[in-house]
Enzyme design. Structure first.
Site, PDB file in Angstrom:
ATOM      1  N   GLU B  65       0.865  -1.176   0.000  1.00  0.00           N
ATOM      2  CA  GLU B  65       0.000   0.000   0.000  1.00  0.00           C
ATOM      3  C   GLU B  65       0.895   1.218   0.000  1.00  0.00           C
ATOM      4  O   GLU B  65       1.697   1.401   0.917  1.00  0.00           O
ATOM      5  CB  GLU B  65      -0.857   0.035   1.266  1.00  0.00           C
ATOM      6  CG  GLU B  65      -2.122  -0.759   1.161  1.00  0.00           C
ATOM      7  CD  GLU B  65      -2.976  -0.603   2.406  1.00  0.00           C
ATOM      8  OE1 GLU B  65      -4.013  -1.261   2.472  1.00  0.00           O
ATOM      9  OE2 GLU B  65      -2.594   0.156   3.320  1.00  0.00           O
ATOM     10  N   ASP B  76      -5.084   9.105  10.711  1.00  0.00           N
ATOM     11  CA  ASP B  76      -3.768   8.571  11.049  1.00  0.00           C
ATOM     12  C   ASP B  76      -3.261   9.040  12.390  1.00  0.00           C
ATOM     13  O   ASP B  76      -3.478  10.172  12.804  1.00  0.00           O
ATOM     14  CB  ASP B  76      -2.764   8.957   9.953  1.00  0.00           C
ATOM     15  CG  ASP B  76      -2.979   8.140   8.697  1.00  0.00           C
ATOM     16  OD1 ASP B  76      -2.881   6.904   8.798  1.00  0.00           O
ATOM     17  OD2 ASP B  76      -3.268   8.728   7.638  1.00  0.00           O
ATOM     18  N   TYR B 189     -10.828  -4.056   3.356  1.00  0.00           N
ATOM     19  CA  TYR B 189      -9.914  -3.597   4.405  1.00  0.00           C
ATOM     20  C   TYR B 189     -10.741  -3.385   5.667  1.00  0.00           C
ATOM     21  O   TYR B 189     -11.568  -2.475   5.733  1.00  0.00           O
ATOM     22  CB  TYR B 189      -9.246  -2.294   3.974  1.00  0.00           C
ATOM     23  CG  TYR B 189      -8.146  -1.795   4.904  1.00  0.00           C
ATOM     24  CD1 TYR B 189      -8.359  -1.615   6.268  1.00  0.00           C
ATOM     25  CD2 TYR B 189      -6.882  -1.479   4.400  1.00  0.00           C
ATOM     26  CE1 TYR B 189      -7.358  -1.163   7.110  1.00  0.00           C
ATOM     27  CE2 TYR B 189      -5.873  -1.004   5.234  1.00  0.00           C
ATOM     28  CZ  TYR B 189      -6.118  -0.841   6.576  1.00  0.00           C
ATOM     29  OH  TYR B 189      -5.130  -0.382   7.405  1.00  0.00           O
TER      30      TYR B 189
END
Lengths: 404, 289
Positions: B65, B76, B189
């Site tokens: 990725e 994040d 995912y």
């Protein structure tokens, strides 16, 4: 006095104002946003919620706020100017309207804790205050640069029992505080409500915050009709995210004769990074294009390859690269006009308001005052203007003392 | 920037999505957990990223990725935020990352997934992005794009033969899992926990149940990410998921490294250790059986 006298006409079911708005978030936040949307709709339909909110707005926050005829300012400028005195509210700004609404909503949803971001500190103080009043825990994220320029508000929040967390990332201002608040929320979704302070973020925030702020315009409408027997010609308010402006504008959107003027931060120059003018692009400010930031599709100051730009304003509350999606829509339709005022003009306007009316406005609100002063020479004597004094200037004394 | 994009719009789709499904088919046949290695492109430079990605692939990463740095990475944690900052400071743009993908494809057949926030793609234009991406990438995952807002994006990417990978989360309702599965291709995912990316000591106890619930709605391989960093995590996931996504642990190694070569070696070592744990998991399970 009711908090909801008119139905919402926007947004659509997916949170869109024309092309703007929507819900651009990591999947983890979708279910909490849907839960919030449902809880908010249920609260809106519940007379008990409105009764409770209106009682707090009246007894705790100090609503209704006066619509004051600014006789000396009017004499000096020409047009008949009225001031909507949101600066007189408890905690010193309009932010308490929304904080109370969302605080009550958090209780209804069974949340024990609220998370807030703050730029100037006014929303952080309002959130900390409401959390204390309602018995909720409160964590406030604030850029370290803003903590430096708004020390007094940091102290107030801590005194009220809130945890203030400095954010050292990026430009260390409002945008970065929102990022960190979103990270906290995505981690603690089950226990915490994100008490977002402006008409920003993913649906339903822009709608919900507007609905909690539209009381400003509803009161102003009744007050100006009583005082003057007619609707105003012009509404002026500053626009950071845009909550005080949409609060004033919303109840007048259908009245085509009422012009609406939002005032952004022109900062210290027209180059990208020097200002926070997202919608006032026609006056030569660079860098704003539609894009996605922090959950919503709206005008954003950004580089050509889609990185969000740094901004500058002397006023922390206007120092943000995006703007509420409903403002983007009002601008695109030509229903509202947007202008920008630089740091120096805002300082001068704060001084003018202080000396003609005995009101020291927040530097944010001073931007709106400055645009009025700039345009007044073109106005007729009988032009009827409402200027939103969204907050008071106590928090800005340190900044002001360097200029005055 | 546009002249730097490698592929004209007329180039036929490379059918690149086959690379992802082919790799998962192989993994499934051997009963082995896949390792998806996340690398922020441009940290500390695109040249360094090229070395790091090739080293990770060489060390056994099953899917790479490639993270497109963004100024406001709300999903994040601190490690990838800092990696993004360094990448942006080194002048990395989406166009530059797409050129890197094209270069990488000349040297490796490892499946490549672009991992981005939506705004950089939107500013480039979704069609222009997809045309450039298909020169080397096999799939795209956009962190802040859900199926509801991603309809146009999905049509454009899938028409170029690119897999559209959407996130599923612990907070996703059954209805949402069904909706996400319906629009996802390549692999799903699955976010292991509420929160942001970053290493954690332990996997959440609810994870096996979450994977089982997810599988009710999809036949696609399920990759689990967020908080996966250690061989022991891989060992546990081996019995549950199809792949583990490792990001912050790798980028922390890149951050600590003194040179691009050092970063590539450190990342390769970590990937190798994780891959060994995945292979050991297979032998362990076959022994148990």
């Amino acid at each position: 006095m009711s908090a909801t006298t008119r139905p919402s006409v926007t947004p659509d079911a997916r949170g869109r104002y024309g092309p703007f708005g929507g819900r651009y978030v990591p999947e983890t936040l979708v279910a909490p946003l849907e839960e919030l949307e449902t809880a908010y709709a249920a609260a809106q339909a519940d007379p008990k919620f409105h009764a409770e909110l209106n009682a707090l707005l009246r007894d705790f926050a100090g609503r209704p706020t006066p619509l004051q005829f600014a006789s000396r300012l009017s004499q000096q400028l020409g047009p008949r100017v009225y001031l909507k005195r949101e600066d007189l509210l408890h905690t010193g700004a309009h932010k308490i309207n929304n904080a109370l609404g969302q605080g009550l909503l958090a209780l209804r949803m069974g949340k024990k804790r609220v998370i807030a971001e703050t730029g100037a500190g006014q929303h952080g103080v309002a959130s900390a205050t409401v959390a204390a009043r309602l018995g909720l825990e409160c964590t406030v994220y604030m850029g370290t640069e803003d903590m430096e320029r708004q020390k007094l508000n940091v102290f107030r929040m801590r005194l009220l029992g809130a945890e203030v967390v400095g954010v050292d990332a990026g430009s260390k201002t409002l945008k970065d505080a929102i990022n960190e608040a979103m990270r906290d929320w995505v981690t603690n979704v089950a226990s915490s409500h994100y008490l977002l302070g402006s008409v920003l973020g993913a649906h339903p925030y822009p709608q919900m915050v507007r609905d909690f702020q539209k009381i400003i315009g509803e009161e102003a409408r009744a007050q100006i009709l009583e005082a003057e027997g007619r609707l105003p010609d012009l509404l002026i308010a500053c626009v950071g995210g845009g909550s005080n402006a949409i609060g004033l504008f919303y109840d007048f959107i259908r009245d085509a004769s009422v012009k609406m003027l939002g005032v952004e931060a022109g900062g210290r120059g027209k180059g990208l990074g020097e200002h926070a003018a997202r919608l006032a692009a026609e006056s030569g400010f660079g860098g704003a294009r539609p894009g996605v930031l922090q959950g919503t599709y709206t005008y954003i100051l950004q580089s050509l390859d889609g990185q969000v730009a740094a901004t500058h304003s002397i006023s922390a509350g206007l120092d943000y690269p995006g703007v509420g999606p409903e403002h983007a829509w009002l601008a695109q339709q030509g229903r509202a006009e947007y202008a920008a005022i630089g740091d120096d003009e805002a300082i001068a306007a704060a001084k003018t308001l202080a000396r003609t009316e005995g009101i020291i406005p927040a530097l944010e609100s001073a931007h709106a005052g400055a645009e009025l002063i700039r345009r007044a020479p073109q106005m007729k004597k009988d032009t009827l203007v409402i200027l939103n004094v969204s907050g008071r200037g106590d928090k800005d004394m340190e900044t002001l003392s360097r200029y005055v | 920037m546009s002249e730097g994009l490698a592929t004209p719009a007329t180039t036929p789709a490379t059918k690149s999505s086959r690379r992802i499904s082919a790799r998962f088919t192989e993994l499934s046949a051997s009963g082995e957990l896949g390792i998806v290695a996340y690398i922020t492109a441009g940290d500390p430079s695109l040249e360094a990223s090229e070395k790091i990605v090739l080293a990770a692939a060489e060390a056994g990463a099953d899917v790479i990725e490639l993270g497109v740095p963004f100024s406001d990475p709300v999903a994040d944690g601190p490690v990838i935020q800092r990696a993004s900052d360094r990448a942006l400071r080194s002048g990395t743009t989406l166009a530059g990352v797409l050129e890197l993908v094209t270069r990488l494809r000349r040297n490796t057949q490892v499946p490549l997934v672009l991992f981005s926030y939506f705004n950089p793609i939107l500013q480039m234009g979704i069609e222009k992005f997809a045309d450039a991406a298909k020169a080397g990438a096999d799939g795209v995952l956009v962190t802040d794009l859900t199926p509801e807002e991603g309809a146009e994006y999905r049509v454009v990417l899938q028409s170029r033969g690119l897999d559209t990978i959407f996130l599923a989360a612990p907070t996703s309702t059954d209805a949402r899992l069904a909706q996400i599965s319906a629009v996802t291709t390549g692999f799903l995912y699955l976010v292991s926990r509420t929160g942001v990316t970053g290493t954690r000591d332990a996997l959440p106890p609810e994870l096996p149940a979450l994977v089982r619930r997810t599988r009710k709605f999809t036949a696609l391989p399920v990759a689990v990410g967020f908080g996966i960093s250690l061989p022991t995590h891989v060992t546990v996931l081996g019995g549950i998921a199809d792949a583990a996504v490792v990001g912050s642990a790798l980028m922390a190694a890149v951050e600590k490294a003194a040179s691009p070569e050092g970063a590539a070696m450190a990342v390769a070592d970590l990937v190798r250790a994780l891959k060994n744990a995945a292979r050991a998991g297979v032998s362990r399970r076959s022994n148990e059986a």
